[in-house]
Design an enzyme around this catalytic site. Structure first.
Site, PDB file in Angstrom:
ATOM      1  N   ALA A 182      43.923 -36.495  -7.713  1.00  0.00           N
ATOM      2  CA  ALA A 182      44.423 -36.839  -9.043  1.00  0.00           C
ATOM      3  C   ALA A 182      43.225 -37.187  -9.917  1.00  0.00           C
ATOM      4  CB  ALA A 182      45.396 -38.013  -8.972  1.00  0.00           C
ATOM      5  N   ASP A 241      38.494 -20.156  -4.994  1.00  0.00           N
ATOM      6  CA  ASP A 241      39.754 -20.668  -5.547  1.00  0.00           C
ATOM      7  C   ASP A 241      39.703 -20.627  -7.072  1.00  0.00           C
ATOM      8  OD1 ASP A 241      42.305 -21.687  -5.548  1.00  0.00           O
ATOM      9  OD2 ASP A 241      41.668 -23.775  -5.353  1.00  0.00           O
TER      10      ASP A 241
END
Length: 563
Positions: free
Chosen positions: A156, A341
């Protein structure tokens, strides 16, 4: 070199070769044996190979010498005199050829030397830290944590501020979306110039050593002082288990300024957004460990996906955005790092002072950065992680079948992902995200199925995107060559199409002129900083062979694809 000079030089060279071939017995012996390897020397000297010359120059010298020996041998056997017109014509042609080859080699040496000088000049400039002072910040309680600005599958991100991290320029990086002629809410990062990324620690242990070992890939973009304790008494260099490579600073790659371990706090939204990864002391049902890794970076107002939801780039801005991604990928590849990614959620965006989007690649949790592997990964088992984001996985990676001796080459995989993201940049749906009959699967799509980009997109940009999405990596340009294609298209105008760019001298002259322009523009105030940064990246990494490959790809693409 003029034609007259070439003819005179050819005659002289032909005469000297003929004279040595007819009068020197050693030359005739070398002719019968082929004369490929050894140079003919006067009697009493040992014949030695030309080992001091580069391989490609020795090839030309040896080939020409062998041809001369064969011609001389035939002349002797046929009893052709020196005054024979046919013989003179043969050796004149040979001399002309030798002169042309020598001229080409001289141009190549001059062009390569010019490229080396340009590289040395532009590589001296270091990336400037956006903060005037950043000499502390190794503890979580030194930061003021704001609201959550992002969340992924393993972390986060929160906005943050600190008294020791003062931006060099108090700019408000904001975007404005127009809907029904009414402006929407504008976001700003002026009050919180930093971003703190809290990793979720499940099963990695609570010791600093175990955490850094398990999450070492996140430290790839860390600056040299990111892990250094404030007092200098204890320095953590990350030497725990397999240490990943560290990427050097680059305008299009995120920089981690601080990395440290600390107890997991109860941050805003934690109980609602990610309760399962909290430690039991914060949530009895949580599975997380008590400590985890924190990364401190610059706060960017948007991800690329968020930016494209509220803004439509112009055709030049879109090309510059694709170019920035290619420059970032090339910087990683040159240091043996594959991101694996790459997607619009893992690219951050801010606006420079001229309003041009600046892109940086972030989130290295899935990267391949092992010191002993480079860009190739042994794939002997299905347990080997081939990367994240299966939708944007290059064909050579997605179709790899594990087995003994199987190796996945990632050298062009990230560049393929840039080609797919280009559809999003130019306002279209990413075909590899689309489901249904119009969707494409990277494992089995055909190149003719690729949708066309909008007609307003420059032709050269469409060529680059189409070439980047080729299935066969051997037929696909590297990130460096693809970036050079866009550089030539942007800064070279139509010169490459109208001039003989196969001439090394013209390429070198254009590079020198471009270097002078960039240096002069650097001395004058400019609103935009993205374009000068890109030009400097181009000149700092220029190689003549890669530039020629880029021009060749452009010419081929324009002939091959009809948009």
């Amino acid at each position: 070199m003029s034609v007259k000079h070439l003819v005179l030089r050819g005659v002289q060279l032909g005469r000297s070769l003929l004279h040595s071939g007819l009068l020197n017995p050693a030359a005739r012996a070398a002719a019968r044996l082929g004369g490929e390897r050894l140079r003919v020397t006067p009697l009493g000297r040992a014949a030695q190979p030309r080992s001091l010359l580069p391989a490609r120059y020795r090839y030309y010298r040896v080939s020409l010498r062998g041809l001369a020996a064969q011609l001389q041998s035939r002349a002797v056997r046929r009893l052709l005199g020196v005054a024979s017109p046919r013989n003179r014509a043969v050796f004149l042609a040979f001399g002309l050829g030798a002169g042309l080859v020598e001229q080409q080699l001289q141009e190549e040496r001059a062009g390569s030397a010019a490229c080396r000088d340009i590289q040395a000049l532009f590589k001296k400039k270091k990336l400037q830290n956006p903060f005037r002072s950043f000499n502390s910040g190794y503890k979580l309680d030194e930061y003021v944590i704001g609201k959550q600005i992002g969340k992924g599958c393993n972390a986060a991100v929160y906005e943050a501020a600190a008294p020791f991290a003062i931006p060099r320029e108090s700019e408000r990086c904001s975007l404005l979306e127009q809907k029904d002629a009414e402006p929407c809410v504008t976001r700003s990062v002026a009050d919180f110039p930093l971003a703190v990324k809290m990793m979720w620690n499940i099963g990695a242990g609570s010791s600093s050593e175990a955490i850094l070992n398990s999450m070492s890939q996140e430290l790839v973009p860390a600056c040299p002082k990111a892990l250094e304790e404030e007092n200098g008494a204890n320095t953590l260099h990350g030497h725990f288990g397999n240490v990943p490579k560290r990427v050097s600073p680059h305008p299009n790659v995120i920089t981690v300024y601080r990395a440290f371990t600390a107890d997991v706090p109860l941050l805003p939204g934690a109980q609602e957004e990610y309760p399962d990864v909290l430690p039991p002391r914060l949530n009895p049902a949580g599975m997380g460990n008590s400590r985890t890794l924190f990364l401190v970076m610059k706060n960017y107002p948007y991800t690329l996906r968020q930016y494209l939801e509220v803004s439509v780039p112009s055709k030049k801005e879109g090309t510059l955005m694709v170019l920035q991604l290619l420059e970032g990928v090339d910087h990683l590849c040159r240091q043996g790092i594959a991101h694996r990614d790459l997607k619009s959620d893992n690219v951050l965006v801010e606006l420079d002072s001229g309003g041009c989007p600046r892109l940086v690649i972030t989130d290295f949790g899935c990267c391949l950065a092992e010191t002993d592997l480079g860009l190739k990964l042994p794939f002997n088992s299905r347990c080997v992680n081939r990367g994240g984001n299966a939708c944007l996985m290059a064909p050579e990676v997605a179709t790899a079948v594990p087995g003994p001796g199987v190796v996945i080459d990632y050298s062009k995989a990230d560049a393929w992902a840039v080609g797919a993201i280009a559809y999003e940049i130019f306002g279209q749906r990413n075909p590899f995200y689309t489901t249904g009959p119009n969707g494409l699967d990277s494992r089995k799509y055909e190149e003719k199925q690729l949708p066309l980009l909008p007609s307003y997109v420059p032709t050269d940009t469409r060529v680059v995107v189409r070439l980047l999405l080729r299935r066969n990596p051997n037929r696909r340009p590297s990130a460096r060559v693809a970036a050079n294609m866009l550089h030539v298209s942007l800064w070279g105008g139509q010169a490459w199409a109208h001039q003989d760019w196969a001439s090394l001298k013209k390429m070198a002259d254009w590079l020198l002129c471009q270097s002078a322009v960039v240096l002069l523009n650097g001395r004058s105030p400019s609103r935009s900083t993205v374009e000068p940064e890109l030009q400097r990246c181009f000149l700092a990494n220029i190689k003549l062979e890669e530039l020629r490959a880029a021009v060749g790809f452009l010419i081929f693409g324009r002939e091959q694809y009809s948009f």
